[in-house]
Design a protein around this motif. Structure first.
Motif, PDB file in Angstrom:
ATOM      1  N   UNK A 152       0.818  -1.207   0.000  1.00  0.00           N
ATOM      2  CA  UNK A 152       0.000   0.000   0.000  1.00  0.00           C
ATOM      3  C   UNK A 152       0.856   1.263   0.000  1.00  0.00           C
ATOM      4  N   UNK A 153       1.687   1.446   1.018  1.00  0.00           N
ATOM      5  CA  UNK A 153       2.471   2.681   1.099  1.00  0.00           C
ATOM      6  C   UNK A 153       3.731   2.628   0.252  1.00  0.00           C
ATOM      7  N   UNK A 154       4.288   1.435   0.062  1.00  0.00           N
ATOM      8  CA  UNK A 154       5.522   1.298  -0.706  1.00  0.00           C
ATOM      9  C   UNK A 154       6.755   1.788   0.021  1.00  0.00           C
ATOM     10  N   UNK A 155       6.653   2.129   1.316  1.00  0.00           N
ATOM     11  CA  UNK A 155       7.795   2.638   2.056  1.00  0.00           C
ATOM     12  C   UNK A 155       8.843   1.527   2.216  1.00  0.00           C
ATOM     13  N   UNK A 156      10.095   1.864   1.892  1.00  0.00           N
ATOM     14  CA  UNK A 156      11.108   0.873   1.565  1.00  0.00           C
ATOM     15  C   UNK A 156      12.416   1.203   2.276  1.00  0.00           C
ATOM     16  N   UNK A 208      21.617   6.199  13.736  1.00  0.00           N
ATOM     17  CA  UNK A 208      20.958   6.951  12.659  1.00  0.00           C
ATOM     18  C   UNK A 208      19.960   6.083  11.913  1.00  0.00           C
ATOM     19  N   UNK A 209      20.345   4.841  11.630  1.00  0.00           N
ATOM     20  CA  UNK A 209      19.459   3.940  10.908  1.00  0.00           C
ATOM     21  C   UNK A 209      18.240   3.593  11.754  1.00  0.00           C
ATOM     22  N   UNK A 210      18.458   3.314  13.037  1.00  0.00           N
ATOM     23  CA  UNK A 210      17.344   2.982  13.917  1.00  0.00           C
ATOM     24  C   UNK A 210      16.342   4.136  14.002  1.00  0.00           C
ATOM     25  N   UNK A 211      16.839   5.355  14.104  1.00  0.00           N
ATOM     26  CA  UNK A 211      15.949   6.521  14.190  1.00  0.00           C
ATOM     27  C   UNK A 211      15.072   6.649  12.948  1.00  0.00           C
ATOM     28  N   UNK A 212      15.672   6.467  11.780  1.00  0.00           N
ATOM     29  CA  UNK A 212      14.893   6.603  10.548  1.00  0.00           C
ATOM     30  C   UNK A 212      13.855   5.492  10.408  1.00  0.00           C
ATOM     31  N   UNK A 213      14.208   4.290  10.795  1.00  0.00           N
ATOM     32  CA  UNK A 213      13.259   3.184  10.691  1.00  0.00           C
ATOM     33  C   UNK A 213      12.135   3.322  11.709  1.00  0.00           C
ATOM     34  N   UNK A 214      12.481   3.706  12.940  1.00  0.00           N
ATOM     35  CA  UNK A 214      11.455   3.870  13.970  1.00  0.00           C
ATOM     36  C   UNK A 214      10.505   5.014  13.643  1.00  0.00           C
ATOM     37  N   UNK A 215      11.021   6.031  12.985  1.00  0.00           N
ATOM     38  CA  UNK A 215      10.183   7.185  12.639  1.00  0.00           C
ATOM     39  C   UNK A 215       9.169   6.861  11.553  1.00  0.00           C
ATOM     40  N   UNK A 216       9.378   5.765  10.833  1.00  0.00           N
ATOM     41  CA  UNK A 216       8.505   5.426   9.703  1.00  0.00           C
ATOM     42  C   UNK A 216       7.531   4.315  10.099  1.00  0.00           C
ATOM     43  N   UNK A 217       6.375   4.711  10.593  1.00  0.00           N
ATOM     44  CA  UNK A 217       5.355   3.728  10.989  1.00  0.00           C
ATOM     45  C   UNK A 217       4.858   2.932   9.793  1.00  0.00           C
ATOM     46  N   UNK A 218       4.879   3.543   8.612  1.00  0.00           N
ATOM     47  CA  UNK A 218       4.300   2.920   7.420  1.00  0.00           C
ATOM     48  C   UNK A 218       5.302   2.088   6.623  1.00  0.00           C
ATOM     49  N   UNK A 219       6.417   1.739   7.241  1.00  0.00           N
ATOM     50  CA  UNK A 219       7.414   0.906   6.578  1.00  0.00           C
ATOM     51  C   UNK A 219       6.790  -0.422   6.140  1.00  0.00           C
ATOM     52  N   UNK A 220       6.946  -0.763   4.863  1.00  0.00           N
ATOM     53  CA  UNK A 220       6.357  -1.995   4.328  1.00  0.00           C
ATOM     54  C   UNK A 220       7.405  -3.009   3.875  1.00  0.00           C
ATOM     55  N   UNK A 221       8.554  -2.529   3.401  1.00  0.00           N
ATOM     56  CA  UNK A 221       9.527  -3.421   2.765  1.00  0.00           C
ATOM     57  C   UNK A 221      10.907  -3.168   3.352  1.00  0.00           C
ATOM     58  N   UNK A 222      11.601  -4.251   3.692  1.00  0.00           N
ATOM     59  CA  UNK A 222      12.979  -4.178   4.153  1.00  0.00           C
ATOM     60  C   UNK A 222      13.802  -5.107   3.281  1.00  0.00           C
ATOM     61  N   UNK A 223      14.815  -4.554   2.619  1.00  0.00           N
ATOM     62  CA  UNK A 223      15.724  -5.356   1.801  1.00  0.00           C
ATOM     63  C   UNK A 223      17.123  -5.222   2.367  1.00  0.00           C
ATOM     64  N   UNK A 224      17.664  -6.330   2.862  1.00  0.00           N
ATOM     65  CA  UNK A 224      18.990  -6.356   3.468  1.00  0.00           C
ATOM     66  C   UNK A 224      19.766  -7.509   2.868  1.00  0.00           C
TER      67      UNK A 224
END
Length: 523
Positions: A152-156, A208-224
């Motif tokens: 839905x949101x596509x947040x990546x 820095x990475x944790x802050x950005x991920x936590x700030x994004x409630x609509x995160x849909x996709x994680x590619x690692x």
């Protein structure tokens, strides 16, 4: 902007997501049709890619030295099988003279990775190779849109393990594999800014990475890549929630002199971050893409436990040298990128095979010819064919043979370890073996009959010259080297090989690297 206003914006994105999906499907349709056609006729597809790549070969200085090639048979007869060490002198000259011995295309940059006989090897990237990576990504995206979760949101969040590089002539993050319009179109959906790459300290990078991920409630996709690298980040979040919340409330953080801004966060979300499970922190999370084979399996399984309702998809085989395979959901496996890379395979009896000649269940060594000008390149990977998909053999990664140790992506090659020990200029006994503590942590042990008190520090310093080992150490997936001294260490190892491995004494070959060891032989 208030949080409720932000939610309104995301509702618009969600409302229009069917249109976005339709647009992406239309954009990527020609690529999808071309790839599916290739999968139905692998022999013809490989002949086409060979013709394109051999034209590059014939136009290169390397090709002119060897002689003009007209056919696959002639290619196999005239062009030698090579590893990186065989061509490293050419690449050294290319870097010095800013030329390209292997292709008429200019080198855009050199991407470093661990070499077999030294600390680093530098892989030349041309526009054609970068495009092959981008094409791989586009195929993955269209398969997910058609057959994966309902996004839905596509947040990546899209990144490789951080590399803490000191040079700028490399891929700065995983999104740099994508080029052209596709890269521009997807950029607003990425949740981390590109400047995060500038952070050198590993702990501050995690912050820095944790802050950005936590700030994004609509995160849909994680590619690692390495799943343990990400689970260590999750452990960091668990251990530092209150400290992170302080910055999240402010909406800003200055890290190593770089200013980062996040979304304004409502009080109810702050409480979620403070008290809830990781799954509840990202309620929209639908996909995690990660390594899942061999040594990555424990970390991969851990991700499934942490996020039981999320689709956890194993990545295909992707080397610094080239993209090799891609996960296709309908195939239930990994299919080769047969219209980008020319493949050859060496069976266990030493015979050469082309892609369409592979047999199910057989084990092969992988040989690739790439758009950047690596011709008949021995990648070092072994593959097996689990089954076929649309007439094309799927390729399952079976490891890198017995020459490389790779718990968490450190890729320590036997010849590199040998070179370290040769620098000691002693006749003592030395044997390395990796130890996994849990899904996320491990270390290397050196067994020796050398009682030098400075040995551990000296060897660790040499290991840190290995590119990926240094990354794993900085991330905390690998702990520092441990040395164990016994006057009769050689005899103890021989006893282990006979009793535990069942080997005859005459069959035990000298080695500096074992995959495991039993501590009972040290007591």
């Amino acid at each position: 902007m208030a949080y409720k206003e932000k939610r309104g914006l995301y509702s618009v994105i969600s409302f229009f997501s069917p249109l976005i999906k339709l647009f992406l499907r239309l954009l990527l349709l020609p690529r999808e049709l071309f790839f599916n056609k290739a999968l139905k006729a692998p022999r013809e597809a490989q002949e086409k890619v060979f013709k394109r790549l051999v034209d590059t070969f014939n136009s290169s200085s390397y090709g002119k030295e060897i002689g003009h090639i007209n056919s696959i048979k002639e290619f196999q007869e005239k062009v030698p099988l090579v590893g990186f060490d065989d061509i490293s002198h050419h690449i050294d000259k290319m870097r010095e003279k800013m030329s390209n011995h292997f292709s008429p295309s200019p080198v855009l940059f050199y991407e470093p990775t661990s070499g077999s006989s030294g600390a680093k090897k530098y892989i030349p990237y041309t526009l054609e190779l970068k495009s092959a990576f981008s094409q791989m990504f586009s195929l993955w995206v269209i398969d997910l849109i058609k057959n994966g979760p309902s996004f839905e949101t596509g947040k990546f969040y899209f990144s490789v393990s951080p590399q803490f590089k000191d040079t700028e002539d490399v891929l700065q993050d995983d999104s740099d594999y994508i080029d052209g319009f596709f890269s521009w179109f997807l950029r607003p959906f990425f949740v981390t800014p590109k400047k995060i790459k500038l952070i050198k300290d590993p702990i501050l990078f995690k912050k820095a990475l944790a802050l950005h991920l936590l700030a994004e409630k609509d995160l849909e996709i994680i590619s690692i890549w390495n799943p343990s690298t990400f689970t260590i980040l999750l452990d960091y979040i668990e251990d530092n929630r209150e400290e992170l919340i302080i910055d999240l409330k402010k909406g800003t953080s200055v890290i190593e002199g770089h200013s980062f801004k996040f979304k304004a966060i409502a009080s109810e979300r702050i409480e979620t971050i403070r008290k809830s499970s990781l799954l509840e922190i990202w309620p929209r999370l639908k996909l995690i893409s990660s390594w899942g084979d061999l040594e990555a399996k424990p970390g991969f399984k851990k991700l499934k436990k942490i996020f039981p309702s999320v689709f956890i998809q194993a990545k295909g085989l992707l080397a610094t040298e080239a993209p090799i395979t891609i996960p296709i959901i309908a195939s239930n496996s990994f299919v080769p990128l047969l219209e980008s890379i020319f493949f050859e395979f060496i069976s266990e009896d030493g015979k050469l095979h082309l892609l369409h000649e592979l047999k199910g269940g057989e084990l092969y060594q992988l040989v690739i010819t790439t758009p950047s000008g690596l011709y008949r390149y021995l990648l070092g990977d072994r593959i097996k064919v689990p089954h076929f998909y649309k007439e094309t053999p799927c390729l399952e990664f079976m490891g890198r043979g017995d020459e490389t140790s790779d718990l968490f992506g450190e890729k320590l090659h036997r010849s590199f370890l040998t070179s370290i020990l040769q620098e000691l200029k002693t006749e003592n006994y030395y044997l390395f073996f990796p130890t996994r503590i849990n899904e996320d942590h491990g270390y290397y042990t050196l067994l020796t009959d050398n009682q030098d008190e400075n040995l551990e520090k000296l060897i660790e310093g040499s290991l840190m010259k290995a590119y990926h080992y240094k990354v794993a150490r900085k991330l905390g997936t690998l702990g520092p080297l441990k040395t164990i001294y016994k006057k009769d260490m050689n005899e103890r190892v021989l006893s282990y090989m006979q009793e535990k491995k069942g080997m005859k004494l005459g069959d035990i070959k000298p080695s500096v690297l074992l995959d495991s060891f039993d501590d009972k032989f040290l007591t």
